[in-house]
Enzyme design. Structure first.
Site, mmCIF file in Angstrom:
data_model
loop_
_atom_site.group_PDB
_atom_site.id
_atom_site.type_symbol
_atom_site.label_atom_id
_atom_site.label_comp_id
_atom_site.label_asym_id
_atom_site.label_seq_id
_atom_site.Cartn_x
_atom_site.Cartn_y
_atom_site.Cartn_z
ATOM 1 N N ILE A 43 0.884 -1.165 0.000
ATOM 2 C CA ILE A 43 0.000 0.000 0.000
ATOM 3 C C ILE A 43 0.919 1.210 0.000
ATOM 4 O O ILE A 43 1.502 1.556 1.021
ATOM 5 C CB ILE A 43 -0.932 -0.004 1.230
ATOM 6 C CG1 ILE A 43 -1.748 -1.298 1.274
ATOM 7 C CG2 ILE A 43 -1.836 1.220 1.222
ATOM 8 C CD1 ILE A 43 -2.504 -1.513 2.561
ATOM 9 N N ALA A 46 2.643 8.635 -2.698
ATOM 10 C CA ALA A 46 3.761 9.527 -3.002
ATOM 11 C C ALA A 46 4.508 9.981 -1.743
ATOM 12 O O ALA A 46 5.697 10.244 -1.789
ATOM 13 C CB ALA A 46 3.267 10.741 -3.785
ATOM 14 N N CYS A 53 4.582 -1.576 3.416
ATOM 15 C CA CYS A 53 5.052 -2.736 2.659
ATOM 16 C C CYS A 53 4.110 -3.922 2.862
ATOM 17 O O CYS A 53 3.480 -4.058 3.916
ATOM 18 C CB CYS A 53 6.442 -3.147 3.123
ATOM 19 S SG CYS A 53 7.698 -1.895 2.858
ATOM 20 N N GLU A 55 4.841 -6.942 3.437
ATOM 21 C CA GLU A 55 5.284 -7.775 4.550
ATOM 22 C C GLU A 55 4.724 -7.283 5.881
ATOM 23 O O GLU A 55 4.232 -8.054 6.692
ATOM 24 C CB GLU A 55 6.823 -7.792 4.644
ATOM 25 C CG GLU A 55 7.502 -8.226 3.374
ATOM 26 C CD GLU A 55 7.868 -7.058 2.465
ATOM 27 O OE1 GLU A 55 6.943 -6.408 1.910
ATOM 28 O OE2 GLU A 55 9.065 -6.800 2.297
ATOM 29 N N CYS A 87 12.683 -4.881 2.936
ATOM 30 C CA CYS A 87 13.329 -3.631 3.360
ATOM 31 C C CYS A 87 13.789 -3.714 4.824
ATOM 32 O O CYS A 87 13.405 -4.618 5.575
ATOM 33 C CB CYS A 87 12.389 -2.447 3.151
ATOM 34 S SG CYS A 87 11.092 -2.297 4.401
ATOM 35 N N CYS A 90 10.980 -3.784 7.522
ATOM 36 C CA CYS A 90 10.336 -5.099 7.639
ATOM 37 C C CYS A 90 11.256 -6.110 8.323
ATOM 38 O O CYS A 90 10.807 -6.924 9.127
ATOM 39 C CB CYS A 90 9.912 -5.606 6.262
ATOM 40 S SG CYS A 90 8.577 -4.634 5.539
#
Length: 129
Positions: A43, A46, A53, A55, A87, A90
């Site tokens: 989700i 900008a 994320c 995850e 990332c 996460c």
């Protein structure tokens, strides 16, 4: 029946297209210690801090339902050749809940590599150190 890496990757792939993003699509599925699977899609917007994320969506859904220990997580993206990764945010969240979980990183063709959380976050930080 035990949940395999391929099962988790397929669950992540199914939810990936429910994304709310104009950027890249990602899906994730997390397997709890009790054998339940929770899924999430990316989700994004900008303004980066407003994004989430896939995850973390999957993990937050699991935690909100009372599951706080995980066996494995699969993440998949839209690229046919590149296996997506997880990332730093996460990785830290996963470390907070299940230091020994496996992480399956896949491309759109469901080709994947499996990592331990220690491989992805070698210099950990958090409670119980």
């Amino acid at each position: 029946m035990s949940v395999t890496a391929q099962d988790l990757i397929q669950a992540a792939k199914q939810v990936k297209d429910k994304h709310a993003t104009t950027y890249f699509k990602m899906g994730a599925a997390v397997l709890t210690k009790s054998g339940k699977v929770f899924t999430g899609c990316s989700i994004k917007c900008a303004v980066s801090p407003c994004s989430m994320c896939a995850e973390r969506v999957a993990i937050f859904k699991a935690v909100s339902e009372g599951h706080k220990e995980f066996e494995a997580l699969a993440v998949i993206g839209d690229n046919d050749t590149v296996k997506v990764s997880v990332c730093g945010c996460c990785r830290q969240l996963m470390r907070e809940y299940s230091r020994n979980m496996k992480v399956h990183c896949a491309n759109h063709k469901c080709e994947y590599s499996t990592y331990t959380l220690d491989m992805l976050l070698p210099h950990e930080y958090g409670p119980s150190l």
